[in-house]
Structure formats: structure tokens, C-alpha cells
Design a protein around this motif. Structure first.
Motif, PDB file in Angstrom:
ATOM      1  N   ASP A  29      44.043  69.773  16.717  1.00 49.67           N
ATOM      2  CA  ASP A  29      44.776  68.612  17.219  1.00 49.67           C
ATOM      3  C   ASP A  29      45.383  68.972  18.572  1.00 49.67           C
ATOM      4  O   ASP A  29      46.120  69.949  18.688  1.00 49.67           O
ATOM      5  N   ILE A  30      45.049  68.202  19.597  1.00 47.31           N
ATOM      6  CA  ILE A  30      45.563  68.471  20.937  1.00 47.31           C
ATOM      7  C   ILE A  30      46.525  67.365  21.338  1.00 47.31           C
ATOM      8  O   ILE A  30      46.381  66.207  20.927  1.00 47.31           O
ATOM      9  N   LYS A  31      47.488  67.724  22.164  1.00 51.85           N
ATOM     10  CA  LYS A  31      48.510  66.766  22.592  1.00 51.85           C
ATOM     11  C   LYS A  31      48.976  67.141  23.995  1.00 51.85           C
ATOM     12  O   LYS A  31      49.223  68.309  24.301  1.00 51.85           O
ATOM     13  N   MET A  32      49.074  66.131  24.857  1.00 46.41           N
ATOM     14  CA  MET A  32      49.531  66.349  26.224  1.00 46.41           C
ATOM     15  C   MET A  32      51.022  66.665  26.249  1.00 46.41           C
ATOM     16  O   MET A  32      51.829  66.005  25.591  1.00 46.41           O
ATOM     17  N   GLN A  33      51.377  67.702  27.035  1.00 46.89           N
ATOM     18  CA  GLN A  33      52.764  68.094  27.207  1.00 46.89           C
ATOM     19  C   GLN A  33      53.229  67.772  28.627  1.00 46.89           C
ATOM     20  O   GLN A  33      52.450  67.304  29.462  1.00 46.89           O
ATOM     21  N   ARG A  34      54.504  68.050  28.892  1.00 49.15           N
ATOM     22  CA  ARG A  34      55.049  67.754  30.219  1.00 49.15           C
ATOM     23  C   ARG A  34      54.326  68.544  31.303  1.00 49.15           C
ATOM     24  O   ARG A  34      54.060  68.019  32.390  1.00 49.15           O
ATOM     25  N   ALA A  35      53.987  69.799  31.024  1.00 50.11           N
ATOM     26  CA  ALA A  35      53.280  70.617  32.009  1.00 50.11           C
ATOM     27  C   ALA A  35      51.931  70.009  32.366  1.00 50.11           C
ATOM     28  O   ALA A  35      51.475  70.118  33.516  1.00 50.11           O
ATOM     29  N   ASP A  36      51.273  69.380  31.403  1.00 50.52           N
ATOM     30  CA  ASP A  36      49.978  68.753  31.669  1.00 50.52           C
ATOM     31  C   ASP A  36      50.124  67.600  32.657  1.00 50.52           C
ATOM     32  O   ASP A  36      49.307  67.448  33.579  1.00 50.52           O
ATOM     33  N   TYR A  37      51.133  66.796  32.477  1.00 51.66           N
ATOM     34  CA  TYR A  37      51.342  65.667  33.389  1.00 51.66           C
ATOM     35  C   TYR A  37      51.701  66.142  34.803  1.00 51.66           C
ATOM     36  O   TYR A  37      51.280  65.536  35.790  1.00 51.66           O
ATOM     37  N   TRP A  38      52.479  67.235  34.879  1.00 47.43           N
ATOM     38  CA  TRP A  38      52.782  67.791  36.193  1.00 47.43           C
ATOM     39  C   TRP A  38      51.515  68.296  36.884  1.00 47.43           C
ATOM     40  O   TRP A  38      51.314  68.066  38.087  1.00 47.43           O
ATOM     41  N   MET A  39      50.655  68.976  36.150  1.00 50.77           N
ATOM     42  CA  MET A  39      49.421  69.475  36.735  1.00 50.77           C
ATOM     43  C   MET A  39      48.482  68.338  37.125  1.00 50.77           C
ATOM     44  O   MET A  39      47.838  68.385  38.186  1.00 50.77           O
ATOM     45  N   LEU A  40      48.413  67.297  36.309  1.00 46.33           N
ATOM     46  CA  LEU A  40      47.568  66.155  36.647  1.00 46.33           C
ATOM     47  C   LEU A  40      48.081  65.449  37.891  1.00 46.33           C
ATOM     48  O   LEU A  40      47.298  65.015  38.748  1.00 46.33           O
ATOM     49  N   GLY A  41      49.412  65.350  38.017  1.00 42.65           N
ATOM     50  CA  GLY A  41      49.983  64.766  39.223  1.00 42.65           C
ATOM     51  C   GLY A  41      49.688  65.606  40.454  1.00 42.65           C
ATOM     52  O   GLY A  41      49.365  65.065  41.528  1.00 42.65           O
ATOM     53  N   LEU A  42      49.772  66.913  40.305  1.00 43.15           N
ATOM     54  CA  LEU A  42      49.473  67.806  41.429  1.00 43.15           C
ATOM     55  C   LEU A  42      48.011  67.694  41.841  1.00 43.15           C
ATOM     56  O   LEU A  42      47.694  67.643  43.041  1.00 43.15           O
ATOM     57  N   MET A  43      47.102  67.633  40.870  1.00 45.13           N
ATOM     58  CA  MET A  43      45.685  67.497  41.183  1.00 45.13           C
ATOM     59  C   MET A  43      45.382  66.151  41.828  1.00 45.13           C
ATOM     60  O   MET A  43      44.511  66.043  42.696  1.00 45.13           O
ATOM     61  N   LEU A  44      46.104  65.102  41.412  1.00 47.16           N
ATOM     62  CA  LEU A  44      45.917  63.784  42.027  1.00 47.16           C
ATOM     63  C   LEU A  44      46.333  63.804  43.491  1.00 47.16           C
ATOM     64  O   LEU A  44      45.621  63.278  44.359  1.00 47.16           O
ATOM     65  N   VAL A  45      47.480  64.428  43.771  1.00 49.66           N
ATOM     66  CA  VAL A  45      47.947  64.536  45.163  1.00 49.66           C
ATOM     67  C   VAL A  45      46.952  65.335  45.993  1.00 49.66           C
ATOM     68  O   VAL A  45      46.605  64.954  47.123  1.00 49.66           O
TER      69      VAL A  45
ATOM     70  N   PHE B 162      43.761  65.746  45.430  1.00 52.30           N
ATOM     71  CA  PHE B 162      42.524  64.970  45.584  1.00 52.30           C
ATOM     72  C   PHE B 162      42.684  63.898  46.657  1.00 52.30           C
ATOM     73  O   PHE B 162      41.780  63.695  47.478  1.00 52.30           O
ATOM     74  N   VAL B 163      43.812  63.223  46.670  1.00 52.91           N
ATOM     75  CA  VAL B 163      44.049  62.167  47.660  1.00 52.91           C
ATOM     76  C   VAL B 163      44.111  62.756  49.065  1.00 52.91           C
ATOM     77  O   VAL B 163      43.504  62.217  50.009  1.00 52.91           O
TER      78      VAL B 163
ATOM     79  N   ILE C 160      37.599  61.797  54.916  1.00 54.72           N
ATOM     80  CA  ILE C 160      37.277  60.502  55.523  1.00 54.72           C
ATOM     81  C   ILE C 160      37.579  60.508  57.016  1.00 54.72           C
ATOM     82  O   ILE C 160      36.829  59.918  57.818  1.00 54.72           O
ATOM     83  N   ARG C 161      38.629  61.198  57.398  1.00 48.56           N
ATOM     84  CA  ARG C 161      38.997  61.274  58.811  1.00 48.56           C
ATOM     85  C   ARG C 161      38.088  62.218  59.598  1.00 48.56           C
ATOM     86  O   ARG C 161      38.217  62.326  60.815  1.00 48.56           O
ATOM     87  N   GLY C 162      37.189  62.907  58.940  1.00 48.24           N
ATOM     88  CA  GLY C 162      36.217  63.750  59.633  1.00 48.24           C
ATOM     89  C   GLY C 162      36.611  65.187  59.819  1.00 48.24           C
ATOM     90  O   GLY C 162      35.938  65.921  60.565  1.00 48.24           O
ATOM     91  N   PHE C 163      37.670  65.630  59.148  1.00 46.41           N
ATOM     92  CA  PHE C 163      38.075  67.024  59.263  1.00 46.41           C
ATOM     93  C   PHE C 163      37.161  67.915  58.410  1.00 46.41           C
ATOM     94  O   PHE C 163      36.583  67.478  57.424  1.00 46.41           O
ATOM     95  N   GLY C 164      37.055  69.181  58.816  1.00 48.52           N
ATOM     96  CA  GLY C 164      36.307  70.141  58.039  1.00 48.52           C
ATOM     97  C   GLY C 164      34.849  70.267  58.412  1.00 48.52           C
ATOM     98  O   GLY C 164      34.128  71.072  57.806  1.00 48.52           O
ATOM     99  N   ASP C 165      34.380  69.483  59.391  1.00 48.57           N
ATOM    100  CA  ASP C 165      32.993  69.602  59.833  1.00 48.57           C
ATOM    101  C   ASP C 165      32.857  70.716  60.871  1.00 48.57           C
ATOM    102  O   ASP C 165      33.847  71.198  61.426  1.00 48.57           O
ATOM    103  N   ILE C 166      31.627  71.111  61.147  1.00 47.62           N
ATOM    104  CA  ILE C 166      31.349  72.150  62.140  1.00 47.62           C
ATOM    105  C   ILE C 166      30.756  71.482  63.379  1.00 47.62           C
ATOM    106  O   ILE C 166      29.634  70.957  63.310  1.00 47.62           O
ATOM    107  N   PRO C 167      31.474  71.467  64.492  1.00 43.79           N
ATOM    108  CA  PRO C 167      30.944  70.823  65.706  1.00 43.79           C
ATOM    109  C   PRO C 167      29.664  71.511  66.198  1.00 43.79           C
ATOM    110  O   PRO C 167      29.564  72.732  66.220  1.00 43.79           O
ATOM    111  N   GLY C 168      28.673  70.712  66.550  1.00 39.83           N
ATOM    112  CA  GLY C 168      27.424  71.252  67.065  1.00 39.83           C
ATOM    113  C   GLY C 168      26.445  71.696  66.012  1.00 39.83           C
ATOM    114  O   GLY C 168      25.362  72.204  66.346  1.00 39.83           O
ATOM    115  N   LEU C 169      26.760  71.505  64.729  1.00 39.36           N
ATOM    116  CA  LEU C 169      25.877  71.940  63.652  1.00 39.36           C
ATOM    117  C   LEU C 169      24.686  70.992  63.547  1.00 39.36           C
ATOM    118  O   LEU C 169      24.836  69.764  63.590  1.00 39.36           O
ATOM    119  N   ILE C 170      23.497  71.564  63.425  1.00 38.87           N
ATOM    120  CA  ILE C 170      22.270  70.793  63.231  1.00 38.87           C
ATOM    121  C   ILE C 170      21.679  71.198  61.891  1.00 38.87           C
ATOM    122  O   ILE C 170      21.323  72.351  61.687  1.00 38.87           O
TER     123      ILE C 170
END
Length: 260
Positions: A222-238, A240-241, A248-258
Motif C-alpha cells: 500500500d503506497i501513500k503520498m506524503q508531504r515530501a512527495d508533494y514538495w518534490m513534485l512541485g520542485l520538478m514542476l518548477v 520543467f517549466v 522555447i526561447r532558443g537557449f542551449g543550442d550550438i551556434p554554427g552547428l550543422i
């Protein structure tokens, strides 16, 4: 040699709900694939390493250190065949293609490390019920957990067969890395035969116990979500966003890469 991947530790990540750990793994797999530049991938990789340290699970990477080394070296060369750039270094290497290959290798090693941490902190039973509680059909979850359970079984078979061949005088430890890999290749035949035999026995055992006879199942765990789980899910959501916004803004690409 212990063929079990799971490590019985009392750490923060071991105590998390399996659904939380599955979501952490999925988010890590997604966001690490966003970027090409290794400098943007490195912070995500560092967070995965910190997770492994806190979970006391990085010791399991020693089992596959040679595989990771071969993948890293071959990846640094092979990925240059599929990318190019304007700043040439030597042979097929350019600054842009080398940065791209470093990023691909870093992604690959990060994915392997994240997966190993997950398997080191989550029992198969927890993994199955976590996926079922997330909406996955039971048979699919059972198939995935069975595949994961076969990994330590196959590793244990390789170890047993290698020990048996050593007792017969086969030298598996001398020579360089390539020579030792070549010596281990003939051992794959009895490993495959043993795996197929065990799979057949496993299938008959499932049929004998009436697997799939009822749609509704009960579970001992039997598994049950605890407070720590919700904190971690919130952190992962932040996380991810933020990473999605930067992508989307185009960061992380390599200029001049073919890319070819």
C-alpha cells in the motif's frame, strides 16, 4: 557478486512514493534532451549526480563502468559523423561537432545514471504498483517490471558462467579491455540459452497460477503520498517549466552547428 540492483538504504529518495520517483525519472529524461550545448546539459547532469549521492546509489555504477566508458569514447567519435561546423579542428572534428558530441555523450551518461538511481532506490513491486496507480494497465506494468527483473538475473548468469569457465582454466582477466571483451563474447551463448529456458519456466508458472484470470486485482503493498512527495513534485514542476521556457526561447543550442 550481488546481482540485485536495488540497494536497501534509509535515504530521502528511498522513502519517496514510487509515483514521485517515476515522475522525477520521466521529467529528467525529458529536460535533459532539450539542449545541445554541453554547458546547458551539465547542470542537469550535476543534479542527477547529487541525487545519486543523497540516495547513496552511485556505487551501482561500478557494475557498468566499462560499458559507460566504451559508450562515452565511441560516442565522442561517432556523433561527429552526424554533425559539422565552420570552425575546423582536425580530421572530421570541428568545434561545433565536438561540442555536439560531448553534449550527446553527457545526455547518454545522465540517462543511464538516472535510470540506475531509480532502480537502486525502487523495488520492482513498488515500481509496478506506482505505474498502475498512475493509470498504466497491470499487464503492461508487470511486463516492464519482469524485464527489469531479468537484468540482474542475466548479470548473475554471466558471473556464474564466467566463474565456471575460470575453474576450467579459461583466462578472462588478462589483456587489455578489447581482448577481455572478446573473451567474454563466447559466454553469451550459454547466457542466452539459460535466459530462454528460465523465461519458458516463468511463463508456465504464470499460467499455473492463473495470471490474468481476473480484471480486478488486490495488492499487498500500500503506497501513500506524503508531504515530501508533494514538495518534490512541485520542485520538478518548477524545473520543467523553467527548462521548457528556456528551450522555447532558443537557449542551449550550438551556434554554427550543422546536423547531417
Amino acid at each position: 557478486m550481488d546481482s540485485e540492483i536495488y540497494l536497501d538504504r534509509d535515504t530521502f529518495f528511498h522513502r519517496l512514493d514510487p509515483r514521485t520517483k517515476i515522475i522525477i525519472l520521466l521529467v529528467t529524461f525529458v529536460i535533459v534532451l532539450y539542449y545541445q550545448n554541453p554547458l546547458w546539459i551539465l547542470p542537469i547532469s550535476a543534479l542527477v549526480v547529487v541525487q545519486g549521492i543523497l540516495a547513496d546509489s552511485l556505487i551501482n555504477l561500478r557494475r557498468i563502468r566499462y560499458i559507460m566508458l566504451v559508450l562515452a569514447v565511441s560516442g565522442l567519435i561517432i556523433w561527429n559523423l552526424f554533425a559539422g561546423g565552420q570552425t575546423r579542428l582536425f580530421w572530421i572534428f570541428t568545434v561545433e561537432s565536438l561540442a555536439y558530441s560531448l553534449g550527446r555523450v553527457l545526455i547518454m551518461l545522465t540517462l543511464i545514471t538516472a535510470g540506475m538511481i531509480f532502480m537502486s532506490t525502487t523495488r520492482n513491486e513498488e515500481f509496478v504498483i506506482g505505474m498502475i496507480r498512475l493509470g498504466l494497465p497491470y499487464r503492461v506494468g508487470f511486463a516492464i517490471s519482469t524485464a527489469l527483473r531479468l537484468v540482474p538475473t542475466i548479470v548473475g548468469s554471466v558471473f556464474i558462467i564466467a566463474q565456471a569457465q575460470r575453474s576450467r582454466g579459461l583466462d578472462l582477466d588478462s589483456g587489455n579491455l578489447l581482448e577481455r571483451i572478446r573473451k567474454y563474447l563466447p559466454l553469451l551463448v550459454p547466457v542466452f540459452v539459460s535466459t530462454i529456458r528460465n523465461t519458458n519456466i516463468f511463463g508456465m508458472a504464470l499460467e499455473a497460477k492463473g495470471f490474468g484470470a481476473r480484471e480486478q486485482r488486490t495488492f499487498y503493498l500500500d503506497i501513500k503520498m506524503q508531504r515530501a512527495d508533494y514538495w518534490m513534485l512541485g520542485l520538478m514542476l518548477v524545473m520543467f517549466v523553467i527548462t521548457t521556457y528556456l528551450k522555447i526561447r532558443g537557449f542551449g543550442d550550438i551556434p554554427g552547428l550543422i546536423r547531417f
